[in-house]
Design a protein around this motif. Structure first.
Motif, PDB file in Angstrom:
ATOM      1  N   THR A  26      -1.181   5.314  -8.668  1.00  0.00           N
ATOM      2  CA  THR A  26      -0.100   5.257  -7.497  1.00  0.00           C
ATOM      3  C   THR A  26       0.727   6.519  -7.485  1.00  0.00           C
ATOM      4  O   THR A  26       0.965   7.045  -6.245  1.00  0.00           O
ATOM      5  N   LEU A  51      -1.601  -2.498  -3.595  1.00  0.00           N
ATOM      6  CA  LEU A  51      -2.974  -3.337  -3.746  1.00  0.00           C
ATOM      7  C   LEU A  51      -3.793  -2.501  -4.726  1.00  0.00           C
ATOM      8  O   LEU A  51      -3.866  -1.492  -4.693  1.00  0.00           O
ATOM      9  N   LEU A  52      -4.571  -3.668  -5.354  1.00  0.00           N
ATOM     10  CA  LEU A  52      -5.517  -3.543  -6.252  1.00  0.00           C
ATOM     11  C   LEU A  52      -7.027  -3.820  -6.122  1.00  0.00           C
ATOM     12  O   LEU A  52      -7.000  -4.869  -5.324  1.00  0.00           O
ATOM     13  N   ASP A  53      -8.062  -2.869  -6.244  1.00  0.00           N
ATOM     14  CA  ASP A  53      -9.259  -3.245  -5.759  1.00  0.00           C
ATOM     15  C   ASP A  53      -9.869  -3.979  -7.190  1.00  0.00           C
ATOM     16  O   ASP A  53      -9.203  -4.378  -8.027  1.00  0.00           O
ATOM     17  N   VAL A  54     -11.330  -4.415  -6.778  1.00  0.00           N
ATOM     18  CA  VAL A  54     -11.840  -5.145  -7.926  1.00  0.00           C
ATOM     19  C   VAL A  54     -11.624  -4.407  -9.435  1.00  0.00           C
ATOM     20  O   VAL A  54     -12.027  -4.943 -10.362  1.00  0.00           O
ATOM     21  N   ASN A  55     -11.688  -2.939  -9.465  1.00  0.00           N
ATOM     22  CA  ASN A  55     -11.763  -2.019 -10.506  1.00  0.00           C
ATOM     23  C   ASN A  55     -10.270  -2.090 -10.923  1.00  0.00           C
ATOM     24  O   ASN A  55      -9.989  -1.146 -11.728  1.00  0.00           O
ATOM     25  N   MET A  56      -9.352  -2.617 -10.327  1.00  0.00           N
ATOM     26  CA  MET A  56      -7.813  -2.333 -10.575  1.00  0.00           C
ATOM     27  C   MET A  56      -7.348  -0.818 -10.186  1.00  0.00           C
ATOM     28  O   MET A  56      -6.281  -0.515 -10.888  1.00  0.00           O
ATOM     29  N   MET A  57      -7.838  -0.396  -9.304  1.00  0.00           N
ATOM     30  CA  MET A  57      -7.688   0.950  -8.570  1.00  0.00           C
ATOM     31  C   MET A  57      -6.468   0.486  -7.740  1.00  0.00           C
ATOM     32  O   MET A  57      -6.797  -0.196  -6.663  1.00  0.00           O
ATOM     33  N   PRO A  58      -5.379   1.218  -7.725  1.00  0.00           N
ATOM     34  CA  PRO A  58      -4.225   0.914  -6.632  1.00  0.00           C
ATOM     35  C   PRO A  58      -4.817   1.480  -5.328  1.00  0.00           C
ATOM     36  O   PRO A  58      -5.061   2.754  -5.178  1.00  0.00           O
ATOM     37  N   LYS A  59      -4.225   1.001  -4.426  1.00  0.00           N
ATOM     38  CA  LYS A  59      -4.332   1.434  -3.057  1.00  0.00           C
ATOM     39  C   LYS A  59      -2.888   1.289  -2.472  1.00  0.00           C
ATOM     40  O   LYS A  59      -2.298   0.163  -2.436  1.00  0.00           O
ATOM     41  N   ALA A  61      -0.385   0.620   0.752  1.00  0.00           N
ATOM     42  CA  ALA A  61      -0.343  -0.210   1.793  1.00  0.00           C
ATOM     43  C   ALA A  61       1.214  -0.169   2.608  1.00  0.00           C
ATOM     44  O   ALA A  61       2.043   0.156   2.028  1.00  0.00           O
TER      45      ALA A  61
END
Length: 85
Positions: A26, A51-59, A61
Motif C-alpha cells: 500500500t 483491495l487484495l488479489d489472490v496473492n494478497m497483493m494490495p491494489k 481503489a
C-alpha cells in the motif's frame, strides 16, 4: 477480497508477514502515485479502498476524490461525486 470487510476474527488469521506485505505494498503504491510526473493524491484512503488479489497483493481503489497536481498552481479534479461522502 476487500481489506475493509474483514471482521476482527478474520483479520487475526493473517500472519504478520502477510500483514506487513499488505502495508508495504500500500505504501509503495502511494509513493508511486505521489512521485509520478503528475502526482496523484488519493484523499480517501481507508481499509475499504484497499483491495487484495489472490496473492494478497494490495491494489488501491476508489479514486473518486483524488486530485492530480499538474504544476505549481494547477490541479485536475473530478466533477463527479464518487468516493465515500
Amino acid at each position: 477480497m476487500v481489506l475493509g470487510t474483514m471482521t476482527g476474527d478474520e483479520s487475526s488469521g493473517l500472519d504478520w508477514n502477510t500483514r506487513y506485505r499488505i502495508i508495504r505494498g500500500t505504501c509503495e503504491g502511494l509513493k508511486y502515485l505521489h512521485q509520478a510526473e503528475r502526482p496523484t493524491y488519493h484523499l480517501d484512503l481507508k481499509p475499504g479502498n484497499i483491495l487484495l488479489d489472490v496473492n494478497m497483493m494490495p491494489k488501491l481503489a476508489d479514486f473518486g476524490l483524488s486530485r492530480i497536481f499538474l504544476g505549481q498552481n494547477h490541479i485536475w479534479t473530478t466533477h463527479h461525486n464518487f468516493g465515500t461522502l
